[in-house]
Design an enzyme around this catalytic site. Structure first.
Site: not given
Length: 513
Positions: A125, A137, A275
Protein backbone atom coordinates in the site's frame (compact mmCIF):
# COMPACT_ATOMS: atom_id res chain seq x y z
CA UNK A 1 -14.11 22.87 16.44
CA UNK A 2 -16.33 20.01 15.34
CA UNK A 3 -15.65 17.16 12.96
CA UNK A 4 -17.38 17.88 9.65
CA UNK A 5 -15.63 15.66 7.12
CA UNK A 6 -14.22 12.11 7.24
CA UNK A 7 -12.42 9.86 4.77
CA UNK A 8 -12.89 6.09 5.01
CA UNK A 9 -10.74 3.64 3.03
CA UNK A 10 -10.24 0.21 4.57
CA UNK A 11 -9.11 -3.24 3.45
CA UNK A 12 -10.35 -4.87 6.67
CA UNK A 13 -14.01 -3.91 6.73
CA UNK A 14 -15.03 -5.42 10.05
CA UNK A 15 -17.30 -2.94 11.84
CA UNK A 16 -16.87 -0.19 9.24
CA UNK A 17 -20.54 -0.07 8.19
CA UNK A 18 -21.72 0.54 11.74
CA UNK A 19 -18.95 3.11 12.26
CA UNK A 20 -19.89 4.98 9.07
CA UNK A 21 -23.59 4.95 9.95
CA UNK A 22 -22.82 6.56 13.31
CA UNK A 23 -20.65 9.20 11.62
CA UNK A 24 -23.44 9.92 9.16
CA UNK A 25 -25.95 10.22 12.01
CA UNK A 26 -23.66 12.91 13.45
CA UNK A 27 -23.95 14.86 10.15
CA UNK A 28 -20.35 14.13 9.16
CA UNK A 29 -19.72 14.07 5.40
CA UNK A 30 -17.95 10.87 4.27
CA UNK A 31 -15.45 10.52 1.44
CA UNK A 32 -14.66 6.98 0.37
CA UNK A 33 -12.71 4.93 -2.16
CA UNK A 34 -13.31 1.96 -4.46
CA UNK A 35 -14.28 -1.19 -2.60
CA UNK A 36 -15.05 0.62 0.64
CA UNK A 37 -17.40 3.03 -1.09
CA UNK A 38 -19.22 0.11 -2.70
CA UNK A 39 -19.75 -1.59 0.67
CA UNK A 40 -20.97 1.62 2.29
CA UNK A 41 -23.26 2.51 -0.62
CA UNK A 42 -24.85 -0.97 -0.54
CA UNK A 43 -25.48 -0.39 3.18
CA UNK A 44 -27.38 2.81 2.33
CA UNK A 45 -24.65 5.21 3.45
CA UNK A 46 -24.17 8.30 1.32
CA UNK A 47 -20.53 8.97 0.37
CA UNK A 48 -18.47 11.17 -1.93
CA UNK A 49 -16.07 9.43 -4.30
CA UNK A 50 -12.38 10.35 -4.25
CA UNK A 51 -12.41 11.56 -7.84
CA UNK A 52 -15.37 13.86 -7.14
CA UNK A 53 -13.23 15.50 -4.43
CA UNK A 54 -9.95 15.63 -6.34
CA UNK A 55 -11.39 16.26 -9.80
CA UNK A 56 -8.92 13.64 -11.03
CA UNK A 57 -9.69 10.01 -11.89
CA UNK A 58 -8.06 6.96 -10.35
CA UNK A 59 -5.20 5.93 -12.65
CA UNK A 60 -2.65 3.16 -13.15
CA UNK A 61 -5.04 0.36 -12.12
CA UNK A 62 -5.83 2.15 -8.86
CA UNK A 63 -2.20 2.70 -7.88
CA UNK A 64 -2.87 6.44 -7.77
CA UNK A 65 -6.12 7.71 -6.31
CA UNK A 66 -5.62 9.45 -2.94
CA UNK A 67 -2.16 10.89 -3.70
CA UNK A 68 -3.53 14.35 -4.43
CA UNK A 69 -3.19 17.86 -2.88
CA UNK A 70 -6.93 18.05 -2.20
CA UNK A 71 -6.58 14.96 0.04
CA UNK A 72 -3.24 15.64 1.67
CA UNK A 73 -3.86 19.39 1.83
CA UNK A 74 -7.12 18.61 3.59
CA UNK A 75 -5.24 16.49 6.12
CA UNK A 76 -2.10 18.59 6.62
CA UNK A 77 -3.68 22.05 6.60
CA UNK A 78 -3.45 23.85 9.94
CA UNK A 79 -6.81 25.58 10.14
CA UNK A 80 -5.70 27.77 13.04
CA UNK A 81 -3.28 29.51 10.63
CA UNK A 82 -4.77 32.22 8.46
CA UNK A 83 -2.14 31.63 5.76
CA UNK A 84 -3.12 27.95 5.52
CA UNK A 85 -6.82 28.75 5.39
CA UNK A 86 -6.28 31.31 2.63
CA UNK A 87 -4.20 28.87 0.59
CA UNK A 88 -6.72 26.05 1.08
CA UNK A 89 -9.53 28.39 0.03
CA UNK A 90 -7.56 29.50 -3.03
CA UNK A 91 -7.12 25.90 -4.18
CA UNK A 92 -10.61 24.81 -3.12
CA UNK A 93 -9.27 22.38 -0.51
CA UNK A 94 -11.68 21.44 2.27
CA UNK A 95 -10.33 20.22 5.62
CA UNK A 96 -10.58 16.51 6.37
CA UNK A 97 -11.04 16.08 10.10
CA UNK A 98 -11.06 12.31 10.48
CA UNK A 99 -9.60 9.43 8.48
CA UNK A 100 -10.35 5.77 8.95
CA UNK A 101 -7.74 3.82 7.02
CA UNK A 102 -6.16 0.40 7.20
CA UNK A 103 -3.79 -1.03 4.68
CA UNK A 104 -3.61 -3.55 1.87
CA UNK A 105 -3.13 -7.07 3.35
CA UNK A 106 0.59 -7.40 2.56
CA UNK A 107 1.40 -9.90 5.32
CA UNK A 108 -1.67 -12.00 4.58
CA UNK A 109 -0.78 -12.05 0.87
CA UNK A 110 2.78 -13.06 1.66
CA UNK A 111 1.55 -16.06 3.64
CA UNK A 112 -0.75 -17.39 0.90
CA UNK A 113 0.18 -20.63 -0.84
CA UNK A 114 1.51 -20.37 -4.39
CA UNK A 115 1.45 -16.57 -4.28
CA UNK A 116 3.36 -14.83 -7.05
CA UNK A 117 5.92 -12.08 -6.62
CA UNK A 118 3.78 -9.64 -8.63
CA UNK A 119 0.78 -10.30 -6.38
CA UNK A 120 2.90 -9.61 -3.31
CA UNK A 121 4.22 -6.35 -4.74
CA UNK A 122 0.74 -5.16 -5.73
CA UNK A 123 -0.28 -5.51 -2.09
CA UNK A 124 2.24 -2.91 -0.97
CA UNK A 125 0.00 0.00 0.00
CA UNK A 126 1.26 3.48 -0.91
CA UNK A 127 -1.69 5.82 -0.57
CA UNK A 128 -2.88 4.39 2.75
CA UNK A 129 0.36 4.92 4.69
CA UNK A 130 0.71 8.36 3.13
CA UNK A 131 -2.71 9.44 4.37
CA UNK A 132 -2.06 7.96 7.82
CA UNK A 133 1.21 9.81 8.10
CA UNK A 134 -0.32 13.10 6.93
CA UNK A 135 -3.23 12.85 9.34
CA UNK A 136 -1.04 11.71 12.24
CA UNK A 137 1.41 14.57 11.74
CA UNK A 138 -1.53 16.93 12.12
CA UNK A 139 -2.99 15.15 15.18
CA UNK A 140 -3.75 18.48 16.84
CA UNK A 141 -6.71 18.67 14.45
CA UNK A 142 -7.10 15.32 12.69
CA UNK A 143 -8.40 12.08 14.20
CA UNK A 144 -6.71 9.02 12.69
CA UNK A 145 -8.29 5.58 13.09
CA UNK A 146 -6.43 2.42 12.02
CA UNK A 147 -7.98 -0.11 14.39
CA UNK A 148 -11.64 -1.14 14.54
CA UNK A 149 -11.35 -1.54 18.33
CA UNK A 150 -11.12 2.28 18.50
CA UNK A 151 -14.37 2.93 16.63
CA UNK A 152 -16.55 3.09 19.74
CA UNK A 153 -14.30 5.42 21.76
CA UNK A 154 -14.06 7.82 18.78
CA UNK A 155 -17.85 7.87 18.32
CA UNK A 156 -18.43 8.34 22.06
CA UNK A 157 -16.16 11.39 22.19
CA UNK A 158 -17.67 12.96 19.08
CA UNK A 159 -21.17 12.50 20.50
CA UNK A 160 -20.08 14.13 23.75
CA UNK A 161 -17.93 16.99 22.42
CA UNK A 162 -18.49 17.26 18.68
CA UNK A 163 -14.86 16.21 18.33
CA UNK A 164 -12.33 13.88 19.85
CA UNK A 165 -10.04 15.05 22.64
CA UNK A 166 -6.43 15.98 21.98
CA UNK A 167 -5.40 13.17 24.33
CA UNK A 168 -7.19 10.58 22.20
CA UNK A 169 -5.95 12.08 18.92
CA UNK A 170 -2.34 11.90 20.15
CA UNK A 171 -2.83 8.29 21.25
CA UNK A 172 -4.36 7.35 17.89
CA UNK A 173 -1.58 9.12 15.97
CA UNK A 174 1.04 7.13 17.86
CA UNK A 175 -0.84 3.92 17.04
CA UNK A 176 -1.00 4.91 13.37
CA UNK A 177 2.75 5.47 13.18
CA UNK A 178 3.34 2.11 14.89
CA UNK A 179 0.98 0.57 12.36
CA UNK A 180 2.81 2.00 9.35
CA UNK A 181 6.21 1.25 10.89
CA UNK A 182 5.26 -2.39 11.37
CA UNK A 183 3.85 -2.54 7.85
CA UNK A 184 7.03 -1.08 6.36
CA UNK A 185 9.21 -3.39 8.48
CA UNK A 186 7.40 -6.43 7.07
CA UNK A 187 7.89 -5.19 3.52
CA UNK A 188 11.54 -4.42 4.20
CA UNK A 189 12.06 -7.92 5.60
CA UNK A 190 10.49 -9.49 2.51
CA UNK A 191 12.53 -7.45 0.04
CA UNK A 192 15.74 -7.97 2.05
CA UNK A 193 15.27 -11.73 1.82
CA UNK A 194 14.41 -11.49 -1.87
CA UNK A 195 17.63 -9.53 -2.44
CA UNK A 196 19.51 -12.17 -0.39
CA UNK A 197 21.11 -9.54 1.82
CA UNK A 198 22.60 -10.90 5.03
CA UNK A 199 24.25 -7.96 6.76
CA UNK A 200 22.02 -4.89 6.72
CA UNK A 201 22.71 -1.36 7.92
CA UNK A 202 19.40 -0.98 9.77
CA UNK A 203 17.48 -3.67 11.64
CA UNK A 204 13.70 -3.32 11.48
CA UNK A 205 11.53 -5.75 13.44
CA UNK A 206 7.79 -6.11 13.67
CA UNK A 207 6.05 -8.06 16.43
CA UNK A 208 2.42 -7.98 17.56
CA UNK A 209 1.33 -8.00 21.21
CA UNK A 210 0.08 -11.45 22.20
CA UNK A 211 -0.48 -10.74 25.87
CA UNK A 212 0.55 -8.52 28.75
CA UNK A 213 2.20 -10.68 31.38
CA UNK A 214 1.58 -10.49 35.10
CA UNK A 215 5.28 -9.72 35.59
CA UNK A 216 8.72 -10.53 34.20
CA UNK A 217 11.50 -12.70 35.61
CA UNK A 218 10.67 -11.24 39.02
CA UNK A 219 7.41 -9.79 40.26
CA UNK A 220 8.76 -6.22 40.34
CA UNK A 221 9.44 -6.30 36.57
CA UNK A 222 6.82 -5.39 33.95
CA UNK A 223 6.68 -7.64 30.87
CA UNK A 224 4.82 -8.31 27.63
CA UNK A 225 4.77 -11.22 25.18
CA UNK A 226 4.92 -10.34 21.47
CA UNK A 227 4.56 -12.65 18.49
CA UNK A 228 6.23 -12.57 15.11
CA UNK A 229 4.21 -11.66 12.04
CA UNK A 230 5.00 -15.07 10.57
CA UNK A 231 4.42 -18.64 11.67
CA UNK A 232 7.34 -20.71 12.94
CA UNK A 233 7.32 -24.46 13.50
CA UNK A 234 7.07 -25.55 17.14
CA UNK A 235 6.48 -21.95 18.25
CA UNK A 236 4.69 -21.41 21.55
CA UNK A 237 2.82 -18.43 20.09
CA UNK A 238 0.84 -20.86 17.91
CA UNK A 239 -0.27 -23.02 20.84
CA UNK A 240 -3.80 -23.25 22.19
CA UNK A 241 -3.94 -23.05 25.98
CA UNK A 242 -6.70 -25.42 27.01
CA UNK A 243 -6.43 -25.11 30.78
CA UNK A 244 -4.68 -23.32 33.64
CA UNK A 245 -3.70 -19.80 34.60
CA UNK A 246 -1.82 -17.43 32.33
CA UNK A 247 1.73 -18.25 31.31
CA UNK A 248 4.41 -16.28 33.11
CA UNK A 249 7.56 -14.77 31.63
CA UNK A 250 9.67 -17.65 32.95
CA UNK A 251 7.08 -20.22 31.82
CA UNK A 252 7.32 -18.89 28.27
CA UNK A 253 11.12 -19.02 28.17
CA UNK A 254 11.19 -22.54 29.61
CA UNK A 255 8.46 -23.76 27.26
CA UNK A 256 10.30 -22.26 24.29
CA UNK A 257 13.50 -24.08 25.31
CA UNK A 258 11.49 -27.28 25.66
CA UNK A 259 10.02 -27.02 22.16
CA UNK A 260 13.38 -26.20 20.57
CA UNK A 261 14.74 -29.46 21.98
CA UNK A 262 11.67 -31.49 21.08
CA UNK A 263 11.82 -30.59 17.41
CA UNK A 264 15.24 -32.26 17.20
CA UNK A 265 13.52 -35.65 17.52
CA UNK A 266 11.18 -37.40 15.09
CA UNK A 267 10.52 -40.56 17.13
CA UNK A 268 8.05 -40.45 20.08
CA UNK A 269 9.89 -38.18 22.52
CA UNK A 270 9.32 -36.40 25.83
CA UNK A 271 11.38 -33.44 27.01
CA UNK A 272 11.40 -32.02 30.52
CA UNK A 273 12.98 -28.61 31.11
CA UNK A 274 13.88 -26.67 34.23
CA UNK A 275 15.33 -23.15 34.09
CA UNK A 276 15.84 -23.44 30.30
CA UNK A 277 18.00 -26.57 30.60
CA UNK A 278 16.75 -30.07 29.82
CA UNK A 279 16.52 -32.25 32.92
CA UNK A 280 15.28 -35.28 31.04
CA UNK A 281 14.92 -36.34 27.40
CA UNK A 282 13.47 -39.72 26.49
CA UNK A 283 12.50 -41.50 23.28
CA UNK A 284 10.67 -44.78 22.92
CA UNK A 285 8.42 -46.97 20.83
CA UNK A 286 5.45 -44.90 22.06
CA UNK A 287 4.94 -41.71 24.04
CA UNK A 288 4.33 -43.55 27.32
CA UNK A 289 7.72 -45.23 27.11
CA UNK A 290 9.33 -41.96 26.02
CA UNK A 291 7.95 -40.13 29.07
CA UNK A 292 9.03 -42.88 31.43
CA UNK A 293 12.59 -42.65 30.12
CA UNK A 294 12.61 -38.84 30.39
CA UNK A 295 11.28 -39.05 33.95
CA UNK A 296 13.77 -41.70 35.02
CA UNK A 297 16.59 -39.56 33.61
CA UNK A 298 16.12 -37.16 36.54
CA UNK A 299 13.02 -37.82 38.69
CA UNK A 300 14.00 -35.03 41.11
CA UNK A 301 14.59 -32.06 38.80
CA UNK A 302 11.39 -32.61 36.82
CA UNK A 303 9.48 -31.39 39.91
CA UNK A 304 7.95 -28.04 38.99
CA UNK A 305 9.24 -28.32 35.43
CA UNK A 306 7.88 -27.97 31.90
CA UNK A 307 7.06 -31.11 29.89
CA UNK A 308 6.62 -31.29 26.11
CA UNK A 309 5.64 -34.41 24.19
CA UNK A 310 5.35 -34.89 20.43
CA UNK A 311 2.49 -37.43 20.57
CA UNK A 312 -1.05 -37.33 21.93
CA UNK A 313 -1.43 -37.71 25.69
CA UNK A 314 -3.78 -40.61 26.48
CA UNK A 315 -5.39 -41.59 29.77
CA UNK A 316 -2.61 -44.03 30.67
CA UNK A 317 0.01 -41.29 30.41
CA UNK A 318 -2.26 -38.70 32.03
CA UNK A 319 -2.55 -40.89 35.11
CA UNK A 320 1.24 -40.86 35.49
CA UNK A 321 1.49 -37.11 34.86
CA UNK A 322 -1.28 -36.29 37.34
CA UNK A 323 0.92 -37.63 40.14
CA UNK A 324 3.64 -35.07 39.40
CA UNK A 325 3.88 -31.37 40.07
CA UNK A 326 4.38 -29.82 36.64
CA UNK A 327 3.95 -26.21 35.57
CA UNK A 328 3.04 -26.92 31.93
CA UNK A 329 2.35 -29.89 29.67
CA UNK A 330 2.55 -29.27 25.92
CA UNK A 331 1.35 -31.89 23.44
CA UNK A 332 -0.28 -32.05 19.99
CA UNK A 333 -3.48 -33.27 21.65
CA UNK A 334 -4.96 -34.53 24.90
CA UNK A 335 -7.52 -37.31 24.66
CA UNK A 336 -10.90 -36.50 26.18
CA UNK A 337 -10.27 -38.67 29.23
CA UNK A 338 -6.69 -37.39 29.62
CA UNK A 339 -7.85 -33.79 29.52
CA UNK A 340 -10.65 -34.48 31.97
CA UNK A 341 -8.19 -35.94 34.47
CA UNK A 342 -5.38 -33.40 34.09
CA UNK A 343 -7.68 -30.37 34.10
CA UNK A 344 -8.67 -31.24 37.66
CA UNK A 345 -5.30 -29.73 38.65
CA UNK A 346 -6.20 -26.03 38.84
CA UNK A 347 -2.73 -24.60 38.36
CA UNK A 348 -1.50 -27.01 35.68
CA UNK A 349 -1.33 -25.36 32.28
CA UNK A 350 -2.29 -27.60 29.36
CA UNK A 351 -1.28 -26.43 25.88
CA UNK A 352 -1.96 -28.04 22.53
CA UNK A 353 0.42 -27.36 19.65
CA UNK A 354 0.53 -29.03 16.27
CA UNK A 355 3.89 -30.72 15.68
CA UNK A 356 3.48 -32.14 12.19
CA UNK A 357 6.58 -30.47 10.76
CA UNK A 358 9.81 -30.53 12.76
CA UNK A 359 12.00 -29.15 10.00
CA UNK A 360 14.29 -26.42 11.29
CA UNK A 361 14.44 -23.39 9.05
CA UNK A 362 17.19 -20.83 8.94
CA UNK A 363 15.74 -18.53 11.57
CA UNK A 364 17.25 -15.56 13.35
CA UNK A 365 17.32 -15.09 17.09
CA UNK A 366 17.79 -11.86 18.99
CA UNK A 367 19.51 -11.16 22.31
CA UNK A 368 19.32 -7.76 23.95
CA UNK A 369 22.32 -6.09 25.54
CA UNK A 370 22.41 -2.68 27.17
CA UNK A 371 21.97 -0.17 24.37
CA UNK A 372 21.94 -2.75 21.60
CA UNK A 373 20.81 -6.08 20.23
CA UNK A 374 22.68 -9.14 18.96
CA UNK A 375 21.38 -11.08 15.97
CA UNK A 376 22.43 -14.54 14.86
CA UNK A 377 21.12 -17.57 13.00
CA UNK A 378 19.74 -20.22 15.32
CA UNK A 379 21.96 -23.27 15.84
CA UNK A 380 20.20 -25.36 13.21
CA UNK A 381 23.21 -26.86 11.43
CA UNK A 382 22.54 -30.30 10.02
CA UNK A 383 25.23 -32.61 11.31
CA UNK A 384 27.30 -34.22 8.55
CA UNK A 385 28.40 -37.52 10.01
CA UNK A 386 30.71 -38.13 7.08
CA UNK A 387 32.91 -35.38 8.54
CA UNK A 388 32.98 -36.96 12.00
CA UNK A 389 36.33 -38.51 12.87
CA UNK A 390 37.03 -41.34 15.27
CA UNK A 391 40.31 -40.14 16.78
CA UNK A 392 40.95 -43.06 19.13
CA UNK A 393 42.15 -46.59 18.56
CA UNK A 394 38.77 -48.14 19.30
CA UNK A 395 35.88 -47.65 16.91
CA UNK A 396 32.36 -47.10 18.33
CA UNK A 397 29.87 -49.96 18.17
CA UNK A 398 26.55 -49.39 16.39
CA UNK A 399 24.81 -49.13 19.74
CA UNK A 400 27.34 -46.58 20.98
CA UNK A 401 27.03 -44.58 17.76
CA UNK A 402 23.25 -44.46 18.14
CA UNK A 403 23.62 -43.23 21.73
CA UNK A 404 26.23 -40.64 20.71
CA UNK A 405 23.85 -39.22 18.10
CA UNK A 406 21.10 -38.96 20.70
CA UNK A 407 23.37 -37.26 23.23
CA UNK A 408 24.84 -34.82 20.71
CA UNK A 409 21.39 -33.64 19.63
CA UNK A 410 20.62 -32.95 23.28
CA UNK A 411 23.83 -31.20 24.33
CA UNK A 412 23.38 -28.33 21.87
CA UNK A 413 20.46 -27.19 24.04
CA UNK A 414 22.34 -27.30 27.35
CA UNK A 415 23.81 -24.08 28.73
CA UNK A 416 27.61 -24.01 28.37
CA UNK A 417 29.67 -25.60 29.68
CA UNK A 418 27.31 -28.37 28.58
CA UNK A 419 27.71 -32.09 29.22
CA UNK A 420 25.15 -34.84 28.49
CA UNK A 421 25.46 -38.48 29.53
CA UNK A 422 22.94 -40.69 27.76
CA UNK A 423 22.11 -44.07 26.35
CA UNK A 424 20.44 -44.52 22.99
CA UNK A 425 17.00 -43.45 24.26
CA UNK A 426 17.40 -41.23 27.29
CA UNK A 427 19.55 -38.71 29.07
CA UNK A 428 20.80 -39.97 32.44
CA UNK A 429 23.05 -37.11 33.51
CA UNK A 430 23.25 -33.44 32.50
CA UNK A 431 25.79 -30.86 33.64
CA UNK A 432 24.98 -27.30 32.66
CA UNK A 433 26.19 -23.74 33.01
CA UNK A 434 29.34 -24.37 35.00
CA UNK A 435 32.36 -22.11 34.84
CA UNK A 436 34.63 -25.04 33.98
CA UNK A 437 34.03 -28.24 32.07
CA UNK A 438 35.23 -30.52 34.85
CA UNK A 439 32.46 -29.13 37.04
CA UNK A 440 29.80 -29.97 34.43
CA UNK A 441 31.28 -33.48 34.00
CA UNK A 442 31.15 -34.12 37.73
CA UNK A 443 27.54 -32.90 38.01
CA UNK A 444 26.46 -35.13 35.10
CA UNK A 445 28.26 -38.15 36.56
CA UNK A 446 26.79 -37.55 40.00
CA UNK A 447 23.31 -37.38 38.51
CA UNK A 448 23.81 -40.52 36.39
CA UNK A 449 25.20 -42.56 39.32
CA UNK A 450 24.08 -46.18 38.82
CA UNK A 451 22.93 -45.61 35.20
CA UNK A 452 26.40 -45.37 33.70
CA UNK A 453 26.62 -48.87 32.25
CA UNK A 454 26.65 -48.56 28.46
CA UNK A 455 26.19 -44.77 28.68
CA UNK A 456 28.03 -42.31 26.42
CA UNK A 457 28.94 -38.65 26.84
CA UNK A 458 28.54 -35.58 24.64
CA UNK A 459 30.28 -32.24 25.21
CA UNK A 460 29.16 -29.00 23.58
CA UNK A 461 32.77 -27.84 23.13
CA UNK A 462 36.26 -29.32 23.31
CA UNK A 463 37.97 -30.53 26.46
CA UNK A 464 40.80 -28.06 27.13
CA UNK A 465 42.60 -30.55 29.34
CA UNK A 466 42.75 -34.31 29.71
CA UNK A 467 41.40 -34.14 33.28
CA UNK A 468 37.77 -34.59 32.26
CA UNK A 469 38.64 -37.66 30.16
CA UNK A 470 40.47 -39.18 33.10
CA UNK A 471 37.44 -38.69 35.36
CA UNK A 472 35.20 -40.23 32.68
CA UNK A 473 37.51 -43.19 32.25
CA UNK A 474 37.59 -43.81 35.97
CA UNK A 475 33.79 -43.82 36.05
CA UNK A 476 33.35 -46.28 33.21
CA UNK A 477 32.36 -44.00 30.32
CA UNK A 478 33.63 -45.70 27.16
CA UNK A 479 32.33 -43.46 24.36
CA UNK A 480 32.62 -39.68 23.94
CA UNK A 481 31.60 -37.20 21.26
CA UNK A 482 32.96 -33.65 21.18
CA UNK A 483 33.92 -30.97 18.63
CA UNK A 484 37.70 -31.20 19.11
CA UNK A 485 39.91 -28.22 18.37
CA UNK A 486 41.89 -27.78 21.57
CA UNK A 487 45.65 -27.30 21.39
CA UNK A 488 45.77 -30.17 23.87
CA UNK A 489 43.53 -32.53 21.90
CA UNK A 490 46.28 -35.15 21.74
CA UNK A 491 46.42 -35.32 25.53
CA UNK A 492 42.67 -36.04 25.61
CA UNK A 493 43.05 -38.64 22.87
CA UNK A 494 45.87 -40.34 24.77
CA UNK A 495 43.79 -40.39 27.95
CA UNK A 496 40.82 -41.87 26.08
CA UNK A 497 43.06 -44.58 24.63
CA UNK A 498 44.43 -45.32 28.11
CA UNK A 499 40.92 -46.26 29.25
CA UNK A 500 39.92 -48.03 26.05
CA UNK A 501 37.44 -45.32 25.15
CA UNK A 502 36.21 -44.43 21.69
CA UNK A 503 36.05 -40.72 20.93
CA UNK A 504 34.57 -38.83 17.97
CA UNK A 505 35.49 -35.30 16.89
CA UNK A 506 32.63 -33.59 15.02
CA UNK A 507 34.34 -30.29 14.19
CA UNK A 508 31.14 -28.44 15.19
CA UNK A 509 30.83 -26.56 18.50
CA UNK A 510 27.45 -25.96 20.16
CA UNK A 511 27.99 -23.22 22.75
CA UNK A 512 24.75 -21.98 24.34
CA UNK A 513 25.16 -18.93 26.58
Amino acid sequence: MTIKRALISVSEKNGVIDFAKKLQALNIEIISTGGTQKVLTEAGIKTLSIDSVTGFPEILDGRVKTLHPKIHGGLLGKTELTSHLEMMDEHKIKPIDLICVNLYPFKETLMKENVTSSEIIENIDIGGPSMLRSGSKNFERVTVVVDSTDYDSVIDEIKKNGNTTLKLRKKLAAKAFRHTASYDATIADYLTKEAQEETIETLTLSYELKQTLRYGENNHQKAQFYRSNFLTNYSLVNSDQRHGKELSFNNIRDADACLKILREYQEPTAVAVKHMNPCGIGSGKDINEAFQKAYEGDPISIFGGILALNQEVDLELAEKLSKLFLEIIIAPKFSKDAFSLLSQKKNLRLLELQMTDNSIETELEYQSVLGGILVQEIDSIKEDETSWKVVTKRQPSEEELHALRFAYRAVKHVKSNGIVIANSQQTVGIGAGQMNRVGSVQIALNQAKDKLEGAVLASDAFFPMADSLEILGENGIRAVIQPGGSIKDQESIDMANKYGMTMIFTGVRHFKH
